[in-house]
Design a protein around this motif. Structure first.
Motif, PDB file in Angstrom:
ATOM      1  N   ALA A  86      47.317   7.548 -35.534  1.00  0.00           N
ATOM      2  CA  ALA A  86      48.479   8.436 -35.535  1.00  0.00           C
ATOM      3  C   ALA A  86      49.729   7.698 -35.074  1.00  0.00           C
ATOM      4  CB  ALA A  86      48.211   9.644 -34.641  1.00  0.00           C
ATOM      5  N   GLU A  87      49.592   6.865 -34.052  1.00  0.00           N
ATOM      6  CA  GLU A  87      50.749   6.115 -33.559  1.00  0.00           C
ATOM      7  C   GLU A  87      51.172   5.033 -34.538  1.00  0.00           C
ATOM      8  OE1 GLU A  87      52.669   6.867 -31.015  1.00  0.00           O
ATOM      9  OE2 GLU A  87      51.353   8.611 -30.813  1.00  0.00           O
ATOM     10  N   ALA A  88      50.208   4.353 -35.150  1.00  0.00           N
ATOM     11  CA  ALA A  88      50.539   3.296 -36.103  1.00  0.00           C
ATOM     12  C   ALA A  88      51.303   3.857 -37.299  1.00  0.00           C
ATOM     13  CB  ALA A  88      49.268   2.594 -36.569  1.00  0.00           C
ATOM     14  N   ALA A  89      50.932   5.055 -37.727  1.00  0.00           N
ATOM     15  CA  ALA A  89      51.575   5.659 -38.897  1.00  0.00           C
ATOM     16  C   ALA A  89      53.051   5.928 -38.662  1.00  0.00           C
ATOM     17  CB  ALA A  89      50.855   6.957 -39.266  1.00  0.00           C
ATOM     18  N   ASP A  90      53.434   6.210 -37.429  1.00  0.00           N
ATOM     19  CA  ASP A  90      54.819   6.562 -37.123  1.00  0.00           C
ATOM     20  C   ASP A  90      55.523   5.521 -36.263  1.00  0.00           C
ATOM     21  OD1 ASP A  90      54.755   8.909 -38.561  1.00  0.00           O
ATOM     22  OD2 ASP A  90      54.097  10.123 -36.862  1.00  0.00           O
ATOM     23  N   ALA A  91      54.926   4.357 -36.103  1.00  0.00           N
ATOM     24  CA  ALA A  91      55.521   3.327 -35.250  1.00  0.00           C
ATOM     25  C   ALA A  91      56.809   2.794 -35.863  1.00  0.00           C
ATOM     26  CB  ALA A  91      54.529   2.193 -35.048  1.00  0.00           C
ATOM     27  N   ASP A  92      57.715   2.307 -35.011  1.00  0.00           N
ATOM     28  CA  ASP A  92      58.961   1.747 -35.519  1.00  0.00           C
ATOM     29  C   ASP A  92      58.870   0.232 -35.684  1.00  0.00           C
ATOM     30  OD1 ASP A  92      58.978   1.047 -32.876  1.00  0.00           O
ATOM     31  OD2 ASP A  92      60.915   1.962 -32.402  1.00  0.00           O
ATOM     32  N   CYS A  93      57.646  -0.248 -35.902  1.00  0.00           N
ATOM     33  CA  CYS A  93      57.407  -1.624 -36.319  1.00  0.00           C
ATOM     34  C   CYS A  93      56.138  -1.614 -37.155  1.00  0.00           C
ATOM     35  CB  CYS A  93      57.274  -2.565 -35.116  1.00  0.00           C
ATOM     36  SG  CYS A  93      55.759  -2.329 -34.148  1.00  0.00           S
ATOM     37  N   ASN A  94      55.827  -2.731 -37.776  1.00  0.00           N
ATOM     38  CA  ASN A  94      54.664  -2.802 -38.655  1.00  0.00           C
ATOM     39  C   ASN A  94      53.410  -3.108 -37.846  1.00  0.00           C
ATOM     40  OD1 ASN A  94      53.013  -2.970 -40.897  1.00  0.00           O
ATOM     41  ND2 ASN A  94      53.563  -5.097 -41.344  1.00  0.00           N
ATOM     42  N   ILE A  95      52.501  -2.135 -37.758  1.00  0.00           N
ATOM     43  CA  ILE A  95      51.220  -2.336 -37.092  1.00  0.00           C
ATOM     44  C   ILE A  95      50.183  -1.481 -37.802  1.00  0.00           C
ATOM     45  CG2 ILE A  95      51.746  -0.565 -35.341  1.00  0.00           C
ATOM     46  CD1 ILE A  95      49.979  -2.191 -33.377  1.00  0.00           C
ATOM     47  N   SER A  96      49.054  -2.067 -38.136  1.00  0.00           N
ATOM     48  CA  SER A  96      48.009  -1.332 -38.836  1.00  0.00           C
ATOM     49  C   SER A  96      47.230  -0.457 -37.863  1.00  0.00           C
ATOM     50  CB  SER A  96      47.048  -2.309 -39.522  1.00  0.00           C
ATOM     51  OG  SER A  96      46.300  -3.032 -38.550  1.00  0.00           O
ATOM     52  N   ALA A  97      46.516   0.518 -38.401  1.00  0.00           N
ATOM     53  CA  ALA A  97      45.677   1.371 -37.562  1.00  0.00           C
ATOM     54  C   ALA A  97      44.596   0.546 -36.873  1.00  0.00           C
ATOM     55  CB  ALA A  97      45.049   2.478 -38.408  1.00  0.00           C
ATOM     56  N   GLN A  98      44.052  -0.440 -37.582  1.00  0.00           N
ATOM     57  CA  GLN A  98      43.017  -1.291 -36.997  1.00  0.00           C
ATOM     58  C   GLN A  98      43.570  -2.096 -35.823  1.00  0.00           C
ATOM     59  OE1 GLN A  98      41.435  -4.204 -39.716  1.00  0.00           O
ATOM     60  NE2 GLN A  98      39.731  -4.763 -38.379  1.00  0.00           N
ATOM     61  N   ALA A  99      44.767  -2.665 -36.001  1.00  0.00           N
ATOM     62  CA  ALA A  99      45.376  -3.452 -34.927  1.00  0.00           C
ATOM     63  C   ALA A  99      45.767  -2.558 -33.755  1.00  0.00           C
ATOM     64  CB  ALA A  99      46.592  -4.204 -35.449  1.00  0.00           C
ATOM     65  N   ALA A 100      46.250  -1.349 -34.046  1.00  0.00           N
ATOM     66  CA  ALA A 100      46.625  -0.424 -32.972  1.00  0.00           C
ATOM     67  C   ALA A 100      45.398  -0.004 -32.168  1.00  0.00           C
ATOM     68  CB  ALA A 100      47.328   0.799 -33.552  1.00  0.00           C
ATOM     69  N   THR A 101      44.265   0.178 -32.844  1.00  0.00           N
ATOM     70  CA  THR A 101      43.031   0.522 -32.134  1.00  0.00           C
ATOM     71  C   THR A 101      42.604  -0.614 -31.217  1.00  0.00           C
ATOM     72  OG1 THR A 101      42.290   1.945 -33.957  1.00  0.00           O
ATOM     73  CG2 THR A 101      40.618   1.191 -32.397  1.00  0.00           C
ATOM     74  N   ALA A 102      42.621  -1.837 -31.740  1.00  0.00           N
ATOM     75  CA  ALA A 102      42.246  -2.991 -30.916  1.00  0.00           C
ATOM     76  C   ALA A 102      43.205  -3.154 -29.743  1.00  0.00           C
ATOM     77  CB  ALA A 102      42.220  -4.257 -31.768  1.00  0.00           C
ATOM     78  N   LEU A 103      44.493  -2.896 -29.982  1.00  0.00           N
ATOM     79  CA  LEU A 103      45.496  -2.973 -28.916  1.00  0.00           C
ATOM     80  C   LEU A 103      45.191  -1.962 -27.815  1.00  0.00           C
ATOM     81  CD1 LEU A 103      48.362  -4.379 -28.371  1.00  0.00           C
ATOM     82  CD2 LEU A 103      49.328  -2.221 -29.212  1.00  0.00           C
ATOM     83  N   LEU A 104      44.710  -0.789 -28.207  1.00  0.00           N
ATOM     84  CA  LEU A 104      44.450   0.303 -27.275  1.00  0.00           C
ATOM     85  C   LEU A 104      43.192   0.100 -26.447  1.00  0.00           C
ATOM     86  CD1 LEU A 104      45.005   3.193 -26.204  1.00  0.00           C
ATOM     87  CD2 LEU A 104      43.868   4.072 -28.265  1.00  0.00           C
TER      88      LEU A 104
END
Length: 339
Positions: A86-104
């Motif tokens: 959900a955050e990756a979809a609306d982020a103000d930079c380019n980040i994939s859902a997979q990368a956002a999950t790993a980041l989290l």
């Protein structure tokens, strides 16, 4: 369109970034914590010298051995993926859902499970030894208020200041809170010209275990896949209940470290420098000021009376607790206590 983080939450997140969000649960040395077939740590002995600081221990024990796969509770992983996507979809930079999950989730292993076992949502900090965290009357050794809670170690001195222990253990609620925090910080760094690696380090600034690269290591490994582990629920073994307290019924949780799901090294008597709390109840008391209540029945703690500790939201548990004899609590679900 970019989804904005609500201003009160954003202000809290930015302010908390400079506070001690993680409370140093002091994870065991990977060599000392063997991983069972279900991905759960065995107990271990703390062999660190008294002079070694909690931060030193955290950094020394943050690295997951290269030959250990990364495990994560299947249900908590589902919540983390949903929040991150959900955050990756609306982020103000380019980040994939997979990368956002790993980041989290990258910081959870260095923080609470450097063996690679599935982090426990119930994890209680074990290296905060301030005397103010103990019952001042010393009515029982298990009357101890752990300030850092959960696989993300939400601490009353930082991001966890407006969460009860039960809310910090709630992997769905915690993921929904932390996903906007780490993605926002990551994008802030990217948009000012940082490299992706630098931006990830900035996103993890609040976590002590990430300061020397251990979280970058688990991030890269998590991108290649995490092994889901069944049997680890949303609350990691904490039980939702209904409780009667001071003339009213409340939603409450019963937390028994013996029932922890996932890596449970911290629940062993030798799993840290602080005592481990006796089983306790958690209630959020809303009113003119919101208060976290932790309540120990005499039958659980071994004290001669019930004991309670109150922490106002916004207060650091190390300086803001009020201890008192408990006025009586009835667990309406289990029919125990003053029923």
């Amino acid at each position: 369109m970019t989804r904005q983080i609500p201003r009160p939450l954003l202000c809290l997140l930015i302010t908390a970034a400079t506070a001690a969000m993680t409370t140093l649960p002091a994870a065991p040395s990977p060599d000392a914590a063997a991983v069972g077939s279900a991905g759960v740590d065995h107990t271990f002995a703390d062999t660190a010298s008294p002079e070694e600081s909690a931060e030193d221990l955290k950094l020394a024990n943050a690295w997951v051995p290269a030959d250990q796969e990364l495990r994560f509770g299947a249900k908590p992983l589902e919540f983390a993926r949903e929040a991150a996507a959900a955050e990756a979809a609306d982020a103000d930079c380019n980040i994939s859902a997979q990368a956002a999950t790993a980041l989290l989730i990258a910081m959870t292993w260095p923080e609470v499970s450097p063996s690679g076992a599935a982090p426990s949502p119930m994890t209680l900090s074990r290296y905060d030894t301030q005397p103010t965290l103990a019952d001042p009357q010393n009515r029982a050794p298990g009357l101890w208020f752990h300030p850092g809670i959960g696989m993300w170690q939400l601490d009353s001195a930082g991001l966890g200041t407006n969460f009860t222990a039960a809310e910090a253990m709630d992997t769905k609620g915690a993921a929904n809170r932390l996903a906007p925090y780490v993605v926002h910080r990551y994008c802030t760094a990217i948009n000012r010209g940082d490299t992706r690696k630098e931006a990830r380090a900035y996103a993890w600034t609040a976590w002590v275990a990430c300061r020397q690269g251990a979280c970058e290591n688990t991030f890269q490994r998590a991108l290649n896949g995490v092994t889901p582990v069944d049997g680890i629920g949303r609350y990691g073994g904490a039980k939702p209940r209904r409780c009667w307290y001071q003339g009213a019924a409340h939603d409450c949780f019963y937390v028994d470290p013996a029932n922890a799901q996932g890596a449970s090294w911290w629940a062993a008597p030798g799993g840290g420098r602080s005592p481990v709390a006796a089983p306790f109840y958690v209630i959020r008391l809303d009113g003119s000021a919101t208060v976290e209540l932790r309540y120990w029945l005499a039958a659980d703690s071994g004290a001669s009376t019930d004991v309670q500790a109150r922490r106002p939201f916004g207060a650091n548990a190390r300086t803001g607790l009020t201890w008192a004899r408990g006025p009586g609590l009835c667990d309406l679900t289990a029919q125990r206590g003053a029923c």
